[in-house]
Design a protein around this motif. Structure first.
Motif, PDB file in Angstrom:
ATOM      1  N   GLU A  38      29.214  38.159  58.217  1.00  0.00           N
ATOM      2  CA  GLU A  38      29.496  37.172  59.251  1.00  0.00           C
ATOM      3  C   GLU A  38      30.929  36.712  59.028  1.00  0.00           C
ATOM      4  O   GLU A  38      31.264  36.243  57.939  1.00  0.00           O
ATOM      5  CB  GLU A  38      28.510  36.019  59.064  1.00  0.00           C
ATOM      6  CG  GLU A  38      28.306  35.086  60.206  1.00  0.00           C
ATOM      7  CD  GLU A  38      27.127  34.156  59.886  1.00  0.00           C
ATOM      8  OE1 GLU A  38      26.390  33.815  60.807  1.00  0.00           O
ATOM      9  OE2 GLU A  38      26.953  33.767  58.705  1.00  0.00           O
ATOM     10  N   THR A  39      31.786  36.812  60.035  1.00  0.00           N
ATOM     11  CA  THR A  39      33.207  36.591  59.819  1.00  0.00           C
ATOM     12  C   THR A  39      33.646  35.226  60.316  1.00  0.00           C
ATOM     13  O   THR A  39      33.565  34.915  61.503  1.00  0.00           O
ATOM     14  CB  THR A  39      34.036  37.676  60.517  1.00  0.00           C
ATOM     15  OG1 THR A  39      33.654  38.958  60.007  1.00  0.00           O
ATOM     16  CG2 THR A  39      35.517  37.466  60.267  1.00  0.00           C
ATOM     17  N   ASN A  40      34.116  34.407  59.385  1.00  0.00           N
ATOM     18  CA  ASN A  40      34.736  33.129  59.694  1.00  0.00           C
ATOM     19  C   ASN A  40      36.227  33.395  59.840  1.00  0.00           C
ATOM     20  O   ASN A  40      36.928  33.570  58.848  1.00  0.00           O
ATOM     21  CB  ASN A  40      34.449  32.132  58.567  1.00  0.00           C
ATOM     22  CG  ASN A  40      34.975  30.745  58.839  1.00  0.00           C
ATOM     23  OD1 ASN A  40      36.006  30.572  59.464  1.00  0.00           O
ATOM     24  ND2 ASN A  40      34.276  29.738  58.345  1.00  0.00           N
ATOM     25  N   THR A  41      36.695  33.427  61.081  1.00  0.00           N
ATOM     26  CA  THR A  41      38.092  33.808  61.302  1.00  0.00           C
ATOM     27  C   THR A  41      39.069  32.723  60.854  1.00  0.00           C
ATOM     28  O   THR A  41      40.275  32.964  60.811  1.00  0.00           O
ATOM     29  CB  THR A  41      38.347  34.135  62.784  1.00  0.00           C
ATOM     30  OG1 THR A  41      38.163  32.960  63.585  1.00  0.00           O
ATOM     31  CG2 THR A  41      37.416  35.234  63.277  1.00  0.00           C
ATOM     32  N   PHE A  42      38.559  31.531  60.522  1.00  0.00           N
ATOM     33  CA  PHE A  42      39.414  30.465  59.997  1.00  0.00           C
ATOM     34  C   PHE A  42      39.542  30.537  58.484  1.00  0.00           C
ATOM     35  O   PHE A  42      40.297  29.760  57.887  1.00  0.00           O
ATOM     36  CB  PHE A  42      38.844  29.102  60.405  1.00  0.00           C
ATOM     37  CG  PHE A  42      38.720  28.923  61.892  1.00  0.00           C
ATOM     38  CD1 PHE A  42      39.838  28.703  62.684  1.00  0.00           C
ATOM     39  CD2 PHE A  42      37.484  29.024  62.513  1.00  0.00           C
ATOM     40  CE1 PHE A  42      39.720  28.562  64.059  1.00  0.00           C
ATOM     41  CE2 PHE A  42      37.353  28.870  63.883  1.00  0.00           C
ATOM     42  CZ  PHE A  42      38.479  28.648  64.664  1.00  0.00           C
ATOM     43  N   GLY A  71      27.717  30.755  53.142  1.00  0.00           N
ATOM     44  CA  GLY A  71      26.978  31.570  54.089  1.00  0.00           C
ATOM     45  C   GLY A  71      27.535  31.516  55.491  1.00  0.00           C
ATOM     46  O   GLY A  71      27.141  32.306  56.353  1.00  0.00           O
ATOM     47  N   ALA A  72      28.457  30.581  55.741  1.00  0.00           N
ATOM     48  CA  ALA A  72      29.166  30.519  57.019  1.00  0.00           C
ATOM     49  C   ALA A  72      30.645  30.836  56.838  1.00  0.00           C
ATOM     50  O   ALA A  72      31.452  30.577  57.727  1.00  0.00           O
ATOM     51  CB  ALA A  72      29.003  29.138  57.651  1.00  0.00           C
ATOM     52  N   GLY A  73      30.987  31.396  55.691  1.00  0.00           N
ATOM     53  CA  GLY A  73      32.356  31.854  55.462  1.00  0.00           C
ATOM     54  C   GLY A  73      33.271  30.845  54.800  1.00  0.00           C
ATOM     55  O   GLY A  73      34.463  31.108  54.640  1.00  0.00           O
ATOM     56  N   ALA A  74      32.749  29.667  54.411  1.00  0.00           N
ATOM     57  CA  ALA A  74      33.567  28.715  53.664  1.00  0.00           C
ATOM     58  C   ALA A  74      33.776  29.229  52.238  1.00  0.00           C
ATOM     59  O   ALA A  74      32.979  30.028  51.739  1.00  0.00           O
ATOM     60  CB  ALA A  74      32.904  27.344  53.645  1.00  0.00           C
ATOM     61  N   PRO A  75      34.821  28.763  51.563  1.00  0.00           N
ATOM     62  CA  PRO A  75      35.100  29.309  50.226  1.00  0.00           C
ATOM     63  C   PRO A  75      33.997  29.079  49.206  1.00  0.00           C
ATOM     64  O   PRO A  75      33.740  29.930  48.356  1.00  0.00           O
ATOM     65  CB  PRO A  75      36.384  28.572  49.814  1.00  0.00           C
ATOM     66  CG  PRO A  75      37.028  28.184  51.104  1.00  0.00           C
ATOM     67  CD  PRO A  75      35.896  27.883  52.037  1.00  0.00           C
ATOM     68  N   GLY A  76      33.339  27.920  49.233  1.00  0.00           N
ATOM     69  CA  GLY A  76      32.340  27.617  48.213  1.00  0.00           C
ATOM     70  C   GLY A  76      32.903  26.895  47.010  1.00  0.00           C
ATOM     71  O   GLY A  76      32.178  26.663  46.030  1.00  0.00           O
ATOM     72  N   ASP A  77      34.181  26.511  47.084  1.00  0.00           N
ATOM     73  CA  ASP A  77      34.783  25.797  45.945  1.00  0.00           C
ATOM     74  C   ASP A  77      35.350  24.448  46.355  1.00  0.00           C
ATOM     75  O   ASP A  77      36.189  23.881  45.658  1.00  0.00           O
ATOM     76  CB  ASP A  77      35.864  26.656  45.283  1.00  0.00           C
ATOM     77  CG  ASP A  77      37.107  26.848  46.146  1.00  0.00           C
ATOM     78  OD1 ASP A  77      37.017  26.634  47.383  1.00  0.00           O
ATOM     79  OD2 ASP A  77      38.167  27.210  45.600  1.00  0.00           O
ATOM     80  N   GLU A 105      28.696  38.661  51.525  1.00  0.00           N
ATOM     81  CA  GLU A 105      28.729  37.229  51.809  1.00  0.00           C
ATOM     82  C   GLU A 105      29.830  36.956  52.834  1.00  0.00           C
ATOM     83  O   GLU A 105      30.925  37.517  52.764  1.00  0.00           O
ATOM     84  CB  GLU A 105      29.001  36.446  50.522  1.00  0.00           C
ATOM     85  CG  GLU A 105      28.924  34.951  50.653  1.00  0.00           C
ATOM     86  CD  GLU A 105      27.503  34.420  50.784  1.00  0.00           C
ATOM     87  OE1 GLU A 105      27.341  33.191  50.835  1.00  0.00           O
ATOM     88  OE2 GLU A 105      26.545  35.236  50.815  1.00  0.00           O
ATOM     89  N   PRO A 106      29.552  36.124  53.838  1.00  0.00           N
ATOM     90  CA  PRO A 106      30.572  35.842  54.861  1.00  0.00           C
ATOM     91  C   PRO A 106      31.878  35.350  54.263  1.00  0.00           C
ATOM     92  O   PRO A 106      31.903  34.605  53.288  1.00  0.00           O
ATOM     93  CB  PRO A 106      29.899  34.761  55.713  1.00  0.00           C
ATOM     94  CG  PRO A 106      28.439  35.033  55.572  1.00  0.00           C
ATOM     95  CD  PRO A 106      28.271  35.473  54.144  1.00  0.00           C
ATOM     96  N   ALA A 107      32.965  35.773  54.886  1.00  0.00           N
ATOM     97  CA  ALA A 107      34.311  35.319  54.512  1.00  0.00           C
ATOM     98  C   ALA A 107      35.208  35.552  55.722  1.00  0.00           C
ATOM     99  O   ALA A 107      34.750  35.487  56.867  1.00  0.00           O
ATOM    100  CB  ALA A 107      34.802  36.056  53.270  1.00  0.00           C
ATOM    101  N   GLY A 108      36.490  35.839  55.466  1.00  0.00           N
ATOM    102  CA  GLY A 108      37.428  36.074  56.547  1.00  0.00           C
ATOM    103  C   GLY A 108      37.353  37.491  57.074  1.00  0.00           C
ATOM    104  O   GLY A 108      36.389  38.222  56.821  1.00  0.00           O
TER     105      GLY A 108
END
Length: 502
Positions: A13-17, A307-313, A72-75
């Protein structure tokens, strides 16, 4: 003649931000199998392969299993990575001389460098190689439902539930429709209504639960084969953003058209009721401090859900918790491979000065300096999501002071289940506050142990406040950014002839 089934899955899943690219390493560390996924226990995105293989073998069909790749979702997915994964699927298809039925479990919100609609691109390439095959695709409900997807495929369905605990029935539904279509028992016709809405919709209670029930009721009507609602993936600046309603009817274009339009407009008319206002971080912590109960209050750090592409940190919630000196807190998972490496080198029992989190981007906030004791280090653990175990990487339990516990790991993943904490030795029943980096997949397991669950509109790369993001393409023209968006309407899709009219 024996039917030939070809199947594969590709999901991210791509979080383009998000500034972090999705490369092959993201698939390698999370899940990457080359035709062998059904030899292992299923997970959410491979469950369909198990269902389809069992169904095909029961029918006496030949089965070719291709790639199963999950990240895992990322950019943005890098172009070489997308090209390699796409070509593996197509090469496997060509190697067996095509197929009579092609079933794919894709995500629907994968965006690569130079390719905005990755799933549509794959389906179009499959159609070019198998012009006469029945092609079906199952999608995550957080997909961008595009014309290219519906033009190339004969059958398109999405999960109905969020969390996605209906993966098995949706896989069974798609298989049954494909079987009936190849036998000439049905003639599917698809129509899609564009609701022109951007939102985050939880299906387990309230108005969305009623909508899911109504979708099932529609499927019981004569002539209706399948009903899907694509919620859209909100953190993507793409042309096909937003909620869309899909109806598949049996040979009756008018029925599919009127059903999609009627229900789609009804969904649009309920848009204000469906919109949830989540408390801010300060408001949520005030509520947690006011709660006096023997069970913990669970806070969901929605803005930093990997899971929505946020960094997690991100450190926003941790910083505020430490600032307020809240007692009895457990928080996780913080993605920080550097801290994990330092702790592994120091070993269990070490007391360290550590700089935690805040390393990836402005969405992460600033790092936090802490003094903490390394309570435990463990690798090879997992947490349940549906039938399967999701990996957790190398995990470190850090204790600040006497009763503030942090879980830090080196594999980006959201929290799904209390066992992520419990198997490390952290007793959640003894905590006053449990803070998890997740949006909704955590809800049912944690609700069972909590006096209250509060989903928090924290800052971060997956904030539920969409005004924090700059949409330049499709999103800027949707509600709630536009009070009365233009373009509500039905895409007329003729799946059996693979043509589309708008």
């Amino acid at each position: 003649m024996t039917m030939r089934l070809f199947m594969a899955t590709l999901s991210t899943e791509t979080n383009t931000f998000c500034s972090m690219p999705t490369a092959m390493s993201g698939f390698e560390e999370f899940y990457l199998r080359h035709g062998t996924a059904t030899q292992e226990a299923p997970n959410l995105m491979t469950e369909a392969l198990h269902v389809w293989r069992a169904g095909a073998l029961a029918e006496g069909w030949q089965v070719t299993e291709s790639l199963a790749a999950i990240a895992e979702p990322a950019g943005l997915t890098t172009a070489p990575t997308f090209d390699a994964l796409r070509e593996e699927i197509l090469s496997d298809l060509e190697a067996v001389g095509g197929a009579d039925i092609v079933l794919l479990q894709l995500h629907g919100a994968m965006v690569a460098e130079g390719t905005e609609d990755c799933e549509g691109n794959i389906l179009a390439a499959v159609r070019a190689r198998c012009p006469d095959a029945v092609i079906g695709v199952a999608l995550d409900l957080h997909c961008h439902l595009t014309a290219q997807m519906c033009e190339a495929a004969d059958l398109v369905i999405t999960f109905k539930e969020y969390p996605h605990d209906d993966a098995t029935p949706r896989a069974e539904e798609l298989f049954d429709m494909a079987r009936r279509m190849v036998l000439g028992e049905i003639d599917p016709v698809m129509r899609v209504f564009d609701c022109r809405m951007l939102g985050l919709y939880m299906t387990k209670e309230g108005e969305m639960a009623r909508i899911v029930r109504e979708m099932h009721e529609l499927e019981s009507r004569p002539g209706i084969l399948s009903v899907s609602l694509s919620h859209g993936f909100a953190w993507a600046d793409v042309a096909d953003l937003g909620a869309r309603f899909l109806v598949i009817a049996d040979g009756d274009a008018d029925l599919a058209y009127t059903t999609a339009e009627t229900f789609g407009r009804c969904f649009y008319d309920r848009r204000r009721v469906l919109t949830v206002e989540y408390p801010t971080l300060g408001e949520a912590l005030d509520m947690a401090q006011d709660e006096e109960a023997p069970q913990p209050v669970v806070l969901a750090d929605m803005g930093d859900n990997s899971g929505a592409g946020a960094p997690g940190d991100a450190t926003f919630m941790l910083r505020e918790i430490l600032s307020r000196k809240l007692p009895g807190v457990a928080l996780g998972l913080i993605w920080d491979p550097i801290v994990v490496r330092i702790c592994c080198d120091a070993g269990e029992g070490a007391t360290l000065s550590l700089r935690v989190g805040g390393k990836t981007s402005a969405f992460s906030g600033d790092p936090i300096d802490i003094e903490a004791r390394v309570m435990r280090i463990a690798s090879g653990l997992g947490q349940h999501l549906g039938p399967g175990l999701e990996p957790l990487g190398c995990m470190v339990w850090l204790r600040i002071g006497t009763d503030t516990d942090l879980l830090v790991n080196d594999l980006r993943t959201q929290v799904y289940h209390p066992e992520a904490f419990e198997q490390m030795g952290i007793r959640l029943a003894e905590k006053r506050v449990v803070a998890v980096k997740s949006t909704f997949h955590f809800y049912a397991p944690f609700r069972a142990i909590a006096v209250r669950v509060i989903q928090v509109a924290t800052p971060g790369g997956a904030s539920p406040d969409f005004h924090n993001f700059e949409f330049r393409r499709g999103g800027a023209e949707l509600w709630p950014f536009v009070e009365n968006p233009v373009g509500l309407g039905v895409l007329e899709i003729h799946a059996s002839s693979n043509s589309i009219e708008v």
